[in-house]
Every structure is written in C-alpha cells, then in structure tokens.
Write a protein that holds these residues in place. Structure first.
Motif, PDB file in Angstrom:
ATOM      1  N   MET A 189       0.849  -1.182   0.000  1.00 47.08           N
ATOM      2  CA  MET A 189       0.000   0.000   0.000  1.00 47.08           C
ATOM      3  C   MET A 189       0.892   1.241   0.000  1.00 47.08           C
ATOM      4  SD  MET A 189      -2.860   1.202   2.816  1.00 47.08           S
ATOM      5  CE  MET A 189      -4.267   0.341   2.161  1.00 47.08           C
ATOM      6  N   LYS A 190       0.545   2.197  -0.828  1.00 51.17           N
ATOM      7  CA  LYS A 190       1.270   3.453  -0.888  1.00 51.17           C
ATOM      8  C   LYS A 190       0.759   4.395   0.194  1.00 51.17           C
ATOM      9  CE  LYS A 190       1.907   3.008  -5.828  1.00 51.17           C
ATOM     10  NZ  LYS A 190       1.449   3.467  -7.133  1.00 51.17           N
ATOM     11  N   SER A 191       1.585   5.353   0.559  1.00 55.69           N
ATOM     12  CA  SER A 191       1.216   6.300   1.616  1.00 55.69           C
ATOM     13  C   SER A 191      -0.073   7.036   1.296  1.00 55.69           C
ATOM     14  CB  SER A 191       2.334   7.314   1.838  1.00 55.69           C
ATOM     15  OG  SER A 191       3.514   6.679   2.242  1.00 55.69           O
ATOM     16  N   ASN A 192      -0.229   7.467   0.047  1.00 57.48           N
ATOM     17  CA  ASN A 192      -1.437   8.222  -0.267  1.00 57.48           C
ATOM     18  C   ASN A 192      -2.687   7.331  -0.206  1.00 57.48           C
ATOM     19  OD1 ASN A 192      -0.871   6.890  -2.734  1.00 57.48           O
ATOM     20  ND2 ASN A 192      -1.718   8.584  -3.941  1.00 57.48           N
ATOM     21  N   GLU A 193      -2.532   6.046  -0.478  1.00 56.79           N
ATOM     22  CA  GLU A 193      -3.663   5.119  -0.355  1.00 56.79           C
ATOM     23  C   GLU A 193      -4.069   4.952   1.107  1.00 56.79           C
ATOM     24  OE1 GLU A 193      -2.681   2.343  -4.265  1.00 56.79           O
ATOM     25  OE2 GLU A 193      -1.880   1.756  -2.314  1.00 56.79           O
ATOM     26  N   LEU A 194      -3.086   4.924   1.979  1.00 54.88           N
ATOM     27  CA  LEU A 194      -3.363   4.837   3.414  1.00 54.88           C
ATOM     28  C   LEU A 194      -4.092   6.094   3.893  1.00 54.88           C
ATOM     29  CD1 LEU A 194      -2.890   3.202   6.040  1.00 54.88           C
ATOM     30  CD2 LEU A 194      -0.758   4.485   6.298  1.00 54.88           C
TER      31      LEU A 194
END
Length: 166
Positions: free
Chosen positions: A1-6
């Motif tokens: 998971m990418k930071s922006n998805e989190l």
C-alpha cells in the motif's frame, strides 16, 4: 500500500462516519448540546469540515471549499468568513445551525477536494514542509495525520452525541 492510499483510507473513514452520523438526525438533535454545554452535532460536523478544509487547502495551495463553492453564503453563519470554530465560545457554538443535508453536502465537497489532492501525492511529497511556525517545522505528512486525528475525534464525539437519549 502506498502512503497516499493509506491517507485516502483514513480520510474515507471520516467521510463514512460523518454520513452515518448525519443519517436520520433531525434539526432538534443536530443542535442539542450534551449536558447543555457540550458541542452539538451540527457544530462538530461543521467544525471538522472546516478544519479539514482549511488545513488541506493550505497545504495543497488550494482555495477552501467553504469560500470557493459558496458554502460560506449558504450556511450564513454569524461568524467570520474564515472561522473554523477554534476557540469558540458557548454562544458561537449555539450559532452554528444547519440542516443535516447541508452539513453533509459541505463535508462531501471537502472530502472530494481532499481525496483529489491525496491521489496526486507521492511518498516524497509527505516530507515537504508546510508550516515553519513550529519547531520542528511541520511536514505535509504530519499535517495530514494531525488533521485525521482531529477530525476522527470530532466525528466520534458527534456519533456519541447522536446516541445520547435526552
């Protein structure tokens, strides 16, 4: 998971809880103040929307939804145009009255702007300094996490207030 998805997931949970909290709430419940002095659901939802709007818009270099989409006029509150509710007196809390549909429409628009901004971010963007008034300086990542924390607290308070029987 990418930071922006989190981050999208976290802000999405706020959005879902705002909608759930406002569902089926009438105007009397919206302005009811727990124990007579607590913050009303209307004030809490308005305030968390204003906080997210102001914080994310400033960090993203965008105009606040509150003014750019005319919500300041639609709410017609007896407050300063850029007021977010920070430090409000009891009388100011009482002055925040709006129907659930308008509160949700405003928060939906704020959430959309936030989500659009978050989709554009890469991990490296989170280290960008967005506020030099603090020591250490505040990065975008820290500002977003603090906004999430604040908004989650307020939406939780609103959900709790909805469940109170008076």
């Amino acid at each position: 998971m990418k930071s922006n998805e989190l981050l999208l997931d976290a802000f999405g949970r706020i959005h879902e809880t705002v909608a759930d909290t406002l569902e089926g709430v009438d105007d009397d419940v919206l302005v009811r103040r727990p124990a007579g002095t607590g913050n009303s659901i209307a004030w809490l939802i308005w305030h968390l929307g204003r906080v997210e709007d102001a914080q994310v818009a400033a960090a993203a270099g965008l105009e606040q939804v509150w003014t750019s989409q005319g919500f300041v006029d639609r709410f017609d509150l007896p407050l300063r145009e850029r007021d977010t509710g920070y430090g409000h007196s009891s009388a100011q809390v009482d002055s925040v009255k709006a129907p659930a549909a308008l509160l949700l429409e405003y928060y939906d628009a704020v959430h959309q702007q936030t989500a659009d901004f978050l989709r554009s971010l890469g991990d490296e963007d989170l280290d960008r300094v967005v506020d030099t008034r603090w020591d250490p300086h505040v990065t975008l990542g820290v500002r977003l996490v603090s906004t999430i924390a604040d908004c989650l607290q307020h939406v939780g308070q609103a959900a709790y207030a909805k469940g109170l029987k008076h």
